[in-house]
Motif scaffolding. Structure first.
Motif, PDB file in Angstrom:
ATOM      1  N   TYR A 105     -34.817 -45.025 -79.841  1.00 15.74           N
ATOM      2  CA  TYR A 105     -35.238 -44.493 -78.554  1.00 15.74           C
ATOM      3  C   TYR A 105     -34.280 -44.890 -77.430  1.00 15.74           C
ATOM      4  O   TYR A 105     -34.410 -44.392 -76.308  1.00 15.74           O
ATOM      5  N   GLY A 106     -33.347 -45.784 -77.697  1.00 10.82           N
ATOM      6  CA  GLY A 106     -32.490 -46.320 -76.644  1.00 10.82           C
ATOM      7  C   GLY A 106     -31.241 -45.497 -76.399  1.00 10.82           C
ATOM      8  O   GLY A 106     -30.775 -44.762 -77.274  1.00 10.82           O
ATOM      9  N   ASP A 107     -30.679 -45.631 -75.215  1.00 13.34           N
ATOM     10  CA  ASP A 107     -29.394 -44.998 -74.896  1.00 13.34           C
ATOM     11  C   ASP A 107     -28.275 -45.760 -75.599  1.00 13.34           C
ATOM     12  O   ASP A 107     -28.318 -46.989 -75.717  1.00 13.34           O
ATOM     13  N   VAL A 108     -27.260 -45.009 -76.029  1.00 14.16           N
ATOM     14  CA  VAL A 108     -26.137 -45.588 -76.776  1.00 14.16           C
ATOM     15  C   VAL A 108     -24.837 -45.193 -76.104  1.00 14.16           C
ATOM     16  O   VAL A 108     -24.625 -44.018 -75.782  1.00 14.16           O
ATOM     17  N   SER A 109     -23.956 -46.161 -75.901  1.00 17.89           N
ATOM     18  CA  SER A 109     -22.647 -45.845 -75.319  1.00 17.89           C
ATOM     19  C   SER A 109     -21.571 -46.715 -75.936  1.00 17.89           C
ATOM     20  O   SER A 109     -21.783 -47.888 -76.217  1.00 17.89           O
ATOM     21  N   SER A 110     -20.416 -46.108 -76.177  1.00 17.32           N
ATOM     22  CA  SER A 110     -19.239 -46.843 -76.629  1.00 17.32           C
ATOM     23  C   SER A 110     -18.231 -46.830 -75.497  1.00 17.32           C
ATOM     24  O   SER A 110     -17.754 -45.768 -75.095  1.00 17.32           O
ATOM     25  N   SER A 111     -17.913 -48.002 -74.972  1.00 17.78           N
ATOM     26  CA  SER A 111     -16.968 -48.097 -73.859  1.00 17.78           C
ATOM     27  C   SER A 111     -16.132 -49.353 -74.011  1.00 17.78           C
ATOM     28  O   SER A 111     -16.136 -50.230 -73.148  1.00 17.78           O
ATOM     29  N   PRO A 112     -15.418 -49.487 -75.134  1.00 16.11           N
ATOM     30  CA  PRO A 112     -14.674 -50.717 -75.395  1.00 16.11           C
ATOM     31  C   PRO A 112     -13.445 -50.855 -74.508  1.00 16.11           C
ATOM     32  O   PRO A 112     -12.881 -49.865 -74.033  1.00 16.11           O
ATOM     33  N   SER A 113     -13.038 -52.092 -74.319  1.00 15.24           N
ATOM     34  CA  SER A 113     -11.826 -52.343 -73.542  1.00 15.24           C
ATOM     35  C   SER A 113     -10.577 -52.054 -74.361  1.00 15.24           C
ATOM     36  O   SER A 113      -9.507 -51.804 -73.820  1.00 15.24           O
ATOM     37  N   THR A 114     -10.700 -52.100 -75.698  1.00 10.29           N
ATOM     38  CA  THR A 114      -9.589 -51.763 -76.584  1.00 10.29           C
ATOM     39  C   THR A 114     -10.103 -50.848 -77.679  1.00 10.29           C
ATOM     40  O   THR A 114     -11.304 -50.710 -77.884  1.00 10.29           O
ATOM     41  N   GLY A 147     -23.372 -52.530 -97.098  1.00  9.37           N
ATOM     42  CA  GLY A 147     -23.801 -52.284 -98.460  1.00  9.37           C
ATOM     43  C   GLY A 147     -25.262 -52.522 -98.718  1.00  9.37           C
ATOM     44  O   GLY A 147     -25.742 -52.313 -99.825  1.00  9.37           O
ATOM     45  N   GLY A 148     -26.013 -52.965 -97.717  1.00 11.83           N
ATOM     46  CA  GLY A 148     -27.425 -53.286 -97.904  1.00 11.83           C
ATOM     47  C   GLY A 148     -28.346 -52.126 -97.587  1.00 11.83           C
ATOM     48  O   GLY A 148     -27.930 -50.989 -97.389  1.00 11.83           O
ATOM     49  N   LYS A 149     -29.643 -52.440 -97.527  1.00 11.95           N
ATOM     50  CA  LYS A 149     -30.674 -51.431 -97.307  1.00 11.95           C
ATOM     51  C   LYS A 149     -31.443 -51.733 -96.023  1.00 11.95           C
ATOM     52  O   LYS A 149     -31.895 -52.858 -95.802  1.00 11.95           O
ATOM     53  N   ILE A 150     -31.593 -50.687 -95.203  1.00 11.29           N
ATOM     54  CA  ILE A 150     -32.350 -50.784 -93.957  1.00 11.29           C
ATOM     55  C   ILE A 150     -33.361 -49.645 -93.946  1.00 11.29           C
ATOM     56  O   ILE A 150     -32.992 -48.483 -94.101  1.00 11.29           O
ATOM     57  N   THR A 151     -34.642 -49.974 -93.765  1.00  8.73           N
ATOM     58  CA  THR A 151     -35.659 -48.932 -93.778  1.00  8.73           C
ATOM     59  C   THR A 151     -36.796 -49.251 -92.812  1.00  8.73           C
ATOM     60  O   THR A 151     -37.102 -50.421 -92.544  1.00  8.73           O
ATOM     61  N   ASN A 152     -37.383 -48.203 -92.246  1.00  4.55           N
ATOM     62  CA  ASN A 152     -38.572 -48.311 -91.390  1.00  4.55           C
ATOM     63  C   ASN A 152     -38.360 -49.244 -90.204  1.00  4.55           C
ATOM     64  O   ASN A 152     -39.212 -50.083 -89.892  1.00  4.55           O
ATOM     65  N   CYS A 153     -37.234 -49.097 -89.518  1.00  4.14           N
ATOM     66  CA  CYS A 153     -36.934 -49.938 -88.358  1.00  4.14           C
ATOM     67  C   CYS A 153     -36.830 -49.089 -87.094  1.00  4.14           C
ATOM     68  O   CYS A 153     -36.476 -47.902 -87.156  1.00  4.14           O
ATOM     69  N   VAL A 154     -37.117 -49.703 -85.946  1.00  9.26           N
ATOM     70  CA  VAL A 154     -37.129 -48.993 -84.670  1.00  9.26           C
ATOM     71  C   VAL A 154     -36.368 -49.783 -83.615  1.00  9.26           C
ATOM     72  O   VAL A 154     -36.551 -50.996 -83.483  1.00  9.26           O
ATOM     73  N   ASN A 155     -35.524 -49.073 -82.855  1.00 12.49           N
ATOM     74  CA  ASN A 155     -34.846 -49.668 -81.698  1.00 12.49           C
ATOM     75  C   ASN A 155     -35.328 -48.978 -80.434  1.00 12.49           C
ATOM     76  O   ASN A 155     -35.331 -47.743 -80.356  1.00 12.49           O
TER      77      ASN A 155
END
Length: 218
Positions: free
Chosen positions: A174-183, A136-144
């Motif tokens: 800019y980073g690689d993203v992966s979802s690989s959960p065990s459940t 519910g908050g605000k996030i602006t001008n951030c970089v990963n």
């Protein structure tokens, strides 16, 4: 460094290093600067690894901002901060983020940079380069800049946007993203996105991702 920064608390110009390692002994929140922030954190840097098997986990703060049952809101503000430490969670039910685990309904985050890997080992609920969950908050001008992996909902900026007042704008991944959960959750299968893993509510605008995105189960 701080367990809790209160409503009149202001922390600025602080750089910390070392290691934070929280065992599975309850729902303790973990962050390089604070476990929970309902004050102001600005111009701070975390250079230490943050690892938790307990509650919400972030490179700068575990939680930013808070609502309480009687309707009171406690805003938290994080600005111009950098995380350089790797952030790892071993709790399958909690969010993890490069800057914060959870950005609360009255939390604001701006001009922050994450330069540490975010790993939701053993299927953290949601993982993001900036915030694991924007509640519910605000996030602006951030970089990963670094990788986000392992969480059920994984995003280069935010793992999971859950509330209608969410605002995520002018952010870059800019980073690689992966979802690989065990459940996984059958109602909401594992998901991965360059900007947001699971966008359920709120507004996204002017965001860019250039990282690779993979999903092994969703």
């Amino acid at each position: 460094f701080f367990g809790h920064i209160g409503v009149n608390g202001r922390v600025t110009g602080l750089t910390v290093s070392g290691k934070i390692d929280i065992p599975a002994d309850g729902s303790h929140r973990a962050g390089g600067i604070a476990g929970q922030n309902v004050g102001t954190i600005s111009n701070c840097v975390n250079e230490g690894a943050v690892t938790s098997a307990a509650g919400d986990t972030g490179g700068i703060a575990g939680v930013n901002g808070a609502n309480v049952p009687n309707g009171l809101s406690f805003p938290g503000k994080i600005s111009d901060c950098v995380n350089r430490g790797n952030v790892t969670s071993f709790n399958s039910g909690k969010p993890i983020g490069g800057i914060v685990g959870v950005n609360g309904a009255v939390g604001t985050m701006s001009n922050c940079v994450n330069d540490g890997d975010v790993s939701g080992s053993d299927s953290a609920e949601s993982g993001g380069g900036i915030a694991g969950k924007n509640n519910g908050g605000k996030i602006t001008n951030c970089v990963n800049y670094k990788t986000v992996s392992g969480s059920q909902y994984a995003g280069g900026v935010v793992g999971y946007t859950i509330y209608y007042t969410n605002t995520t704008s002018n952010c870059v991944n800019y980073g690689d993203v992966s979802s690989s959960p065990s459940t996984g959750n059958e109602a909401k299968p594992p998901s991965a996105g360059g900007v947001v893993g699971l966008h359920e509510n709120g507004t996204l605008s002017n965001c860019v991702s250039s990282g690779n995105v993979t999903n092994t189960k969703g």
